[in-house]
Design a protein around this motif. Structure first.
Motif, PDB file in Angstrom:
ATOM      1  N   TRP A 349       0.836  -1.212   0.000  1.00  0.00           N
ATOM      2  CA  TRP A 349       0.000   0.000   0.000  1.00  0.00           C
ATOM      3  C   TRP A 349       0.865   1.254   0.000  1.00  0.00           C
ATOM      4  CZ3 TRP A 349      -4.784  -0.286   3.808  1.00  0.00           C
ATOM      5  CH2 TRP A 349      -5.754  -1.141   3.247  1.00  0.00           C
ATOM      6  N   TRP A 350       1.909   1.221   0.835  1.00  0.00           N
ATOM      7  CA  TRP A 350       2.743   2.428   0.991  1.00  0.00           C
ATOM      8  C   TRP A 350       3.545   2.675  -0.284  1.00  0.00           C
ATOM      9  CZ3 TRP A 350      -0.521   2.996   4.331  1.00  0.00           C
ATOM     10  CH2 TRP A 350      -0.778   2.097   5.362  1.00  0.00           C
ATOM     11  N   GLN A 351       3.906   1.570  -0.956  1.00  0.00           N
ATOM     12  CA  GLN A 351       4.603   1.701  -2.229  1.00  0.00           C
ATOM     13  C   GLN A 351       3.678   2.363  -3.257  1.00  0.00           C
ATOM     14  OE1 GLN A 351       4.118  -1.359  -4.868  1.00  0.00           O
ATOM     15  NE2 GLN A 351       4.754   0.283  -6.271  1.00  0.00           N
ATOM     16  N   ILE A 352       2.402   1.993  -3.240  1.00  0.00           N
ATOM     17  CA  ILE A 352       1.441   2.574  -4.191  1.00  0.00           C
ATOM     18  C   ILE A 352       1.235   4.066  -3.892  1.00  0.00           C
ATOM     19  CG2 ILE A 352      -0.975   2.519  -4.962  1.00  0.00           C
ATOM     20  CD1 ILE A 352      -0.909  -0.552  -4.511  1.00  0.00           C
ATOM     21  N   ILE A 353       1.159   4.401  -2.605  1.00  0.00           N
ATOM     22  CA  ILE A 353       0.996   5.821  -2.237  1.00  0.00           C
ATOM     23  C   ILE A 353       2.182   6.637  -2.754  1.00  0.00           C
ATOM     24  CG2 ILE A 353       1.010   7.440  -0.268  1.00  0.00           C
ATOM     25  CD1 ILE A 353      -0.750   5.453   1.249  1.00  0.00           C
ATOM     26  N   ILE A 378       8.081  -0.691   8.188  1.00  0.00           N
ATOM     27  CA  ILE A 378       7.617  -0.976   6.820  1.00  0.00           C
ATOM     28  C   ILE A 378       7.136   0.297   6.115  1.00  0.00           C
ATOM     29  CG2 ILE A 378       5.970  -2.340   5.456  1.00  0.00           C
ATOM     30  CD1 ILE A 378       6.321  -4.506   7.668  1.00  0.00           C
ATOM     31  N   PRO A 379       6.173   1.048   6.675  1.00  0.00           N
ATOM     32  CA  PRO A 379       5.807   2.305   6.005  1.00  0.00           C
ATOM     33  C   PRO A 379       6.944   3.320   5.955  1.00  0.00           C
ATOM     34  CG  PRO A 379       4.587   2.026   8.075  1.00  0.00           C
ATOM     35  CD  PRO A 379       5.256   0.736   7.785  1.00  0.00           C
ATOM     36  N   ASP A 380       7.837   3.277   6.938  1.00  0.00           N
ATOM     37  CA  ASP A 380       8.934   4.251   6.961  1.00  0.00           C
ATOM     38  C   ASP A 380       9.875   4.118   5.763  1.00  0.00           C
ATOM     39  OD1 ASP A 380       8.063   5.577   9.160  1.00  0.00           O
ATOM     40  OD2 ASP A 380       9.535   4.745  10.568  1.00  0.00           O
TER      41      ASP A 380
END
Ligand code: WTA
Length: 657
Positions: A349-353, A378-380
């Motif tokens: 998800w964060w990669q897509i954002i 992970i999001p960081d």
């Protein structure tokens, strides 16, 4: 009430506040004046909002309340929902703007679709449906993965005035069949399958099976998505039609017809307190006014610069209102993602954002909690500085999850809008406004401009600040459900009988007003559970269990669960000839529920018990079963017919999972 007093007390101790960022507030779509302006004359306010849409004929009356609770909005007006979501943006010179950044689950499988392309595809699909015999007023079932064709299918139905009923792809063949049967859908739109966690997952066989259980389906339109083998009997030439043949060869020219504002737009089935799902009916004009206004106001959408992403599935109302109708009516550019959040890697998800520069992100607390567990590393790894606004929906968001969401995903910069609403309300009803409200973690705050809601006691009187009660909506709103498909009586009974004297809509949720009068939604007060933001009925799962030949009786409760909000816990009495249970029978019953309803309804735990706790009048005391499921000391048992029964159940629980 599902939330116990301790949790409630903790919640109300929460005193952190987050003021809107100054730059967002300065440029916000809606200012604080809107509340007073709307309250002065709600009819005039909603008429102003209706001007956001393009009408073929203007309405005569904003609200027809001559026959409550069968309210009508914008009567005399005519419009086409698909025209409003697609054509008018192209006509206004925005045809080259991307409507959908579609991201398939397999990496690199992406498609950008402009509004002009969307118009062509929707027109082709509308022509193809007409060719297949679908006429205005006919129902069409849609059972699809998150691929662009799902949205095209919905808009094509809307374009020809054929109400759609989208059935979540995770539902079983039985659940699909019962929905098709209830609304008598004559066409199903589906695909061979979709991708789940890196592998193709079939859908067409469930449609084939559903067809054997109902005789109404005339045609099945099938998108080829995965190319997987359909099996030996997986294609019926008399019924099945490939999308690429029928839609692919159809003309891209299609003139949308204008329908009455009250023309049915769709039926969405949702769980109620009985075993039979309710077909919530939404109509065209008011629904589109409500969803487009709230999407503009609550998400502060700037169509020229924002990239919006709502992670819901189009099989739920959130997908209908805040992927399809609201955002597209507003000309948004949005991300549509096919897969699961953690495939092929946990940071997908964060990669897509990062990749698409998403600015507004809307998801559910259950997802946030699962990411919290994995840790911020992970999001960081991703640059998510494009985000400027975060939204939450589906269940109460606990303050910890809210803070994590705001800090870790939103860089401690973004407001979080906690939006309370329901399949029935069609649009967001209670929520902060991002440029106006100082947010409190855990509170949905106040009704949005144009909406009147309150928390009342058993007699329908508003509770004072600092007290709890039932959440009600005190005046009609444009995107309200109009009835339950084919069941006006149940519509009146379910929503309008509890506070009949006051004429209030009973939402089925408990809530509390804090000392400022802000609203904290606590959860359902009826037999509806909320598992990962999905509504499930205890009775529906009980009926599924009892339909198994080895089951004599079953009781289901929603137990508090740290990950999914609530989890399904079932207590089952076996028939005498079924043996003594054990691991095999538990698995057998669990698989049975999965087959009858779908994987989302699978119990977390099934306990085989000798008896169920009942009152002398025979009513099952679910409160006590919930105590056991949540591993609390069992509460007051004095009203039980046999007070020893809880000892037996509590003693048995360790061995039965
Ligand atoms: C719950 C989903 C607390 C509530 C849009 C409601 C919430 C039910 C929130 C509707 C929220 C939804 N805070 N609870 N922000 N949003 N709910 O029909 O119990 O799938 O009645 O619609 O979800 O679920 P439904």
């Amino acid at each position: 009430m599902t939330t116990d007093h301790e949790t409630l007390a903790n919640l109300l101790k929460e005193d952190r506040r987050f003021e809107p960022p100054a730059d967002l507030a300065a440029a916000a779509n809606v200012s604080g004046d809107a509340y007073e302006h709307a309250a002065k004359d709600p009819g005039a306010f909603w008429a102003e909002q209706a001007e956001r849409l393009t009408w073929a004929e203007k309405w005569d009356t904003v609200l027809d309340d001559s026959n409550p609770p069968f309210f009508k909005w914008f009567t005399g007006g005519k419009l086409n929902a698909s025209y409003n979501c697609v054509d008018r943006h192209v006509e206004a010179g925005r045809g080259d703007k991307v409507a959908l950044h579609w991201v398939g689950e397999p990496e690199g499988d992406t498609r950008d679709i402009t509004y002009a392309q969307l118009k062509d595809e929707v027109s082709q699909a509308a022509n193809a449906l007409t060719e297949l015999g679908v006429e205005t007023g006919d129902r069409v079932a849609i059972y699809m993965p998150m691929i662009p064709e799902a949205i095209v299918a919905m808009l094509a139905c809307a374009r020809i005035g054929a109400p759609h009923t989208v059935v979540f792809g995770g539902f079983s063949a039985d659940a699909l069949a019962s929905r098709i049967d209830d609304c008598q859908a004559k066409v199903i739109i589906t695909s061979d399958g979709g991708y789940r966690r890196g592998a193709p997952s079939a859908l067409k066989p469930a449609v084939d099976e559903a067809r054997t259980k109902t005789s109404v389906v005339e045609k099945v339109l099938v998108v080829r998505r995965t190319g997987q083998d359909l099996g030996e009997n997986g294609w019926d030439d008399d019924v099945d039609v490939w999308w690429h043949d029928a839609v692919g060869s159809a003309s891209t020219e299609h003139t949308p017809e204008a329908f009455d504002a009250e023309h049915p737009l769709y039926v969405m089935y949702t769980s109620g307190t009985t075993g039979k799902p309710k077909g919530i009916l939404h109509t065209t004009g008011g629904y589109l006014v409500g969803t487009s206004y709230t999407h503009h106001a609550v998400f502060d959408l700037k169509p020229e610069t924002d990239v919006y992403w709502c992670t819901a599935d189009i099989g739920w109302v959130t997908g209908h209102s805040y992927i399809v109708y609201g955002p597209l009516a507003n000309g948004a550019t949005q991300v549509l993602y096919e897969g699961t959040p953690d495939s092929p890697e946990r940071g997908r998800w964060w990669q897509i954002i990062e990749q698409y520069g998403v600015t507004i992100f809307y998801t559910a607390p259950t997802a946030i909690r699962s990411f919290m567990k994995q840790g911020r590393e992970i999001p960081d790894q991703r640059d998510m500085s494009s985000l400027r606004l975060l939204g939450s929906v589906g269940e109460p968001i606990n303050p910890e999850a809210y803070i994590w969401y705001r800090n870790t995903i939103g860089g401690d910069r973004t407001p979080v809008v906690d939006t309370w609403w329901q399949t029935e309300t069609g649009m967001i009803m209670i929520s902060p406004l991002p440029g106006v409200t100082a947010g409190k973690p855990g509170s949905a705050m106040t009704p949005i401009p144009g909406v009147s809601a309150d928390v009342v006691d058993d007699d329908g009187n508003p509770v004072p600040n600092g007290s709890g009660g039932y959440l009600v909506v005190t005046a009609p709103w444009p995107s309200m459900l109009r009835t339950l498909w084919g069941d006006d009586d149940r519509y009146v009974d379910t929503y309008w009988s509890r506070f009949k004297k006051q004429g209030y809509y009973f939402a089925g949720d408990g809530a509390k007003k804090d000392s400022d009068g802000d609203i904290w939604v606590l959860g359902r007060v009826d037999d509806v559970m909320n598992v990962s933001g999905h509504r499930l009925s205890t009775t529906e799962i009980e009926s599924a269990l009892v339909s198994h030949p080895k089951v004599a009786e079953a009781a289901v409760v929603g137990a508090t669960d740290p990950d999914t909000g609530q989890a399904v816990v079932a207590y089952v009495i076996l028939r005498e000839n079924a043996g003594d249970g054990g691991a095999d029978i538990v698995k057998e019953l669990s698989d049975h529920v999965r087959k009858e309803i779908g994987p989302i309804a699978k119990p977390r735990q099934i306990m085989i018990v000798p008896e169920l706790p009942k009152t002398r009048s025979g009513k099952i005391m679910r409160r006590l079963l919930r105590d056991v499921a949540e591993k609390r000391e069992v509460g007051d048992v004095t009203t039980l017919a046999d007070s020893g029964i809880m000892d037996l159940i509590s003693a048995g629980q360790a061995t039965s999972t």
